[in-house]
Design a protein around this motif. Structure first.
Motif, mmCIF file in Angstrom:
data_model
loop_
_atom_site.group_PDB
_atom_site.id
_atom_site.type_symbol
_atom_site.label_atom_id
_atom_site.label_comp_id
_atom_site.label_asym_id
_atom_site.label_seq_id
_atom_site.Cartn_x
_atom_site.Cartn_y
_atom_site.Cartn_z
ATOM 1 N N VAL A 1 0.979 -1.028 -0.049
ATOM 2 C CA VAL A 1 -0.064 0.034 -0.067
ATOM 3 C C VAL A 1 0.845 1.390 -0.139
ATOM 4 N N ALA A 2 2.106 1.291 0.831
ATOM 5 C CA ALA A 2 2.790 2.383 0.772
ATOM 6 C C ALA A 2 3.491 2.850 -0.533
ATOM 7 N N ARG A 3 3.735 1.531 -1.236
ATOM 8 C CA ARG A 3 4.261 1.638 -2.596
ATOM 9 C C ARG A 3 3.412 2.537 -3.669
ATOM 10 N N TRP A 4 2.092 1.827 -3.183
ATOM 11 C CA TRP A 4 1.009 2.521 -4.298
ATOM 12 C C TRP A 4 0.849 3.906 -4.149
ATOM 13 N N SER B 1 3.844 5.881 -5.672
ATOM 14 C CA SER B 1 3.791 5.623 -7.186
ATOM 15 C C SER B 1 2.318 6.614 -7.581
ATOM 16 N N ASP B 2 1.767 7.107 -6.679
ATOM 17 C CA ASP B 2 0.510 7.769 -7.104
ATOM 18 C C ASP B 2 -0.651 6.922 -7.602
ATOM 19 N N SER B 3 -0.610 5.572 -7.367
ATOM 20 C CA SER B 3 -1.429 4.358 -7.618
ATOM 21 C C SER B 3 -3.006 4.673 -7.046
ATOM 22 N N ILE B 4 -2.699 5.043 -5.741
ATOM 23 C CA ILE B 4 -3.926 5.504 -5.009
ATOM 24 C C ILE B 4 -3.583 6.780 -4.100
ATOM 25 N N GLU B 5 -4.759 7.320 -3.683
ATOM 26 C CA GLU B 5 -4.654 8.524 -3.221
ATOM 27 C C GLU B 5 -4.607 8.314 -1.307
ATOM 28 N N PRO B 6 -3.926 8.876 -0.598
ATOM 29 C CA PRO B 6 -4.223 8.710 0.834
ATOM 30 C C PRO B 6 -5.389 9.131 1.328
ATOM 31 N N ALA B 7 -5.825 8.635 2.518
ATOM 32 C CA ALA B 7 -7.244 9.140 2.999
ATOM 33 C C ALA B 7 -7.160 8.693 4.393
ATOM 34 N N ASP B 8 -8.207 9.349 5.113
ATOM 35 C CA ASP B 8 -8.315 9.142 6.491
ATOM 36 C C ASP B 8 -9.139 7.801 6.677
ATOM 37 N N ASN B 9 -8.069 6.962 6.682
ATOM 38 C CA ASN B 9 -8.334 5.314 6.894
ATOM 39 C C ASN B 9 -7.256 4.608 7.369
ATOM 40 N N SER C 1 -2.398 15.294 1.142
ATOM 41 C CA SER C 1 -3.460 15.249 2.347
ATOM 42 C C SER C 1 -4.144 16.477 2.075
ATOM 43 N N ASP C 2 -5.460 16.238 2.281
ATOM 44 C CA ASP C 2 -6.450 17.303 2.475
ATOM 45 C C ASP C 2 -7.425 17.027 3.506
ATOM 46 N N GLY C 3 -8.544 17.827 3.549
ATOM 47 C CA GLY C 3 -9.464 17.643 4.496
ATOM 48 C C GLY C 3 -9.200 17.105 5.778
ATOM 49 N N ALA C 4 -10.071 16.245 6.364
ATOM 50 C CA ALA C 4 -9.701 15.601 7.402
ATOM 51 C C ALA C 4 -8.438 15.218 7.919
ATOM 52 N N LEU C 5 -7.870 14.497 6.835
ATOM 53 C CA LEU C 5 -6.447 14.046 7.023
ATOM 54 C C LEU C 5 -5.162 15.064 7.386
ATOM 55 N N ALA C 6 -5.586 16.275 6.691
ATOM 56 C CA ALA C 6 -4.532 17.186 6.902
ATOM 57 C C ALA C 6 -4.736 17.750 8.047
ATOM 58 N N GLN C 7 -5.791 17.641 8.885
ATOM 59 C CA GLN C 7 -6.054 18.515 9.922
ATOM 60 C C GLN C 7 -5.348 17.560 10.926
ATOM 61 N N ILE C 8 -5.081 16.362 10.892
ATOM 62 C CA ILE C 8 -4.393 15.483 11.913
ATOM 63 C C ILE C 8 -3.018 15.113 11.795
ATOM 64 N N ILE C 9 -2.583 15.221 10.370
ATOM 65 C CA ILE C 9 -1.402 14.666 10.168
ATOM 66 C C ILE C 9 -0.045 15.306 10.749
ATOM 67 N N GLY C 10 -0.438 16.587 11.393
ATOM 68 C CA GLY C 10 0.602 17.304 11.984
ATOM 69 C C GLY C 10 1.230 16.461 13.246
ATOM 70 N N SER C 11 0.157 15.965 13.720
ATOM 71 C CA SER C 11 0.362 15.077 15.010
ATOM 72 C C SER C 11 1.477 14.135 14.871
ATOM 73 N N TYR C 12 1.324 13.347 13.680
ATOM 74 C CA TYR C 12 2.421 12.293 13.382
ATOM 75 C C TYR C 12 3.857 12.919 12.987
#
Length: 209
Positions: free
Chosen positions: A70-73, A76-84, A116-127
Motif C-alpha cells: 500500500v505504501a508503494r502504491w 507511485s500515485d496509484s492510490i490516494e491517501p485518505a483518513d483510513n 493530504s487534504d480535508g480531515a487527513l490534513a488536519q491530523i497529520i501534524g500530530s504524526y
C-alpha cells in the motif's frame, strides 16, 4: 300512463344512484399500498457493505493488503491517501522503534503529507510532530533540498506541524519548546542539517493571538 312512466323513471334512477354509492364505498374501503421511500433507502444502505476492504470510502479500504505494498502504491500515485486505517498505519510507522521500518515508510509519509487534504490534513501534524521530536537528526538528514530552491518536502511538513501547534492551548510556548528541542538534538550535526533546521523553523510562523 304518465304516472307509470314517472314511477319507472324514479325506480331506474334510484337503482343507478344506489349502485354508484356501493361502488364508491368499495373504492373507499380498498386499502392503498403505501411506499415508504425513507425505509427503502435505509434498507438499501444497511444491505451495502460499508466496511468492505474494496470500498474506497470505507475506513478499512485495502486493510487486507500488505502495508508495504500500500505504501508503494501511495508513493507511485496509484492510490490516494485518505483518513483510513492503512494511511494511519503508515503514519504510525515513521515513529516505529525499528529504524528499518522508519526507513521504508518515510517516502510514503512524505507523499501523504504532500497529498493530504480535508480531515487527513488536519491530523497529520500530530504524526509529524511525534516523529520530529523523537528523531530530529534522522528527519533532517532524510529530507532532500536543492540549493537555492524552496524545499517542498520541508515546507509541507512544516505546514502540518504549524497547524498542529496552532490547535494547542499555547502555540507560542509549544513552538518555543519545539525550537529548543530541535536545536539541542541537532547541535552536533553537520552544516547541511543545521541549514535545514533553520529553514524548517523559519517556515513555521506562529502569530500571537
Amino acid at each position: 300512463m304518465k304516472n307509470h312512466l314517472n314511477l319507472f323513471a324514479i325506480l331506474v334512477l334510484s337503482i343507478f344512484f344506489l349502485g354508484c354509492s356501493q361502488l364508491a364505498e368499495k373504492k373507499k374501503d380498498k386499502p392503498v399500498k403505501q411506499v415508504n421511500l425513507a425505509s427503502e433507502l435505509n434498507e438499501h444502505v444497511s444491505n451495502s457493505n460499508s466496511d468492505s476492504t474494496s470500498n474506497p470510502l470505507s475506513y478499512h479500504y485495502l486493510a487486507d493488503k500488505d502495508l508495504k505494498k500500500v505504501a508503494r502504491w501511495i508513493v507511485s500515485d496509484s492510490i490516494e491517501p485518505a483518513d483510513n486505517k492503512v494511511t494511519f498505519s503508515i503514519l504510525n510507522s515513521i515513529s516505529d522503534s525499528n529504524k528499518a521500518t522508519r526507513d521504508y515508510y518515510f517516502p510514503a509519509y512524505l507523499a501523504i503529507v504532500k497529498k493530504s487534504d480535508g480531515a487527513l490534513a488536519q491530523i497529520i501534524g500530530s504524526y509529524s510532530l511525534r516523529y520530529i521530536k523523537e528523531y530530529p537528526v534522522e528527519f533532517f538528514e532524510r529530507i532532500k533540498c536543492d540549493k537555492g530552491k524552496e524545499c517542498g518536502d520541508l515546507l509541507n511538513v512544516a505546514s502540518s506541524v504549524q497547524y498542529e501547534i496552532e490547535m494547542g492551548q499555547n502555540p507560542i510556548q509549544e513552538f518555543a519548546q519545539l525550537r529548543r528541542l530541535i536545536n539541542e538534538k541537532t547541535s552536533e550535526s553537520d552544516k547541511d542539517v543545521k541549514k535545514k533546521v533553520k529553514r524548517f523553523l523559519g517556515y513555521i510562523e506562529i502569530k500571537k493571538v
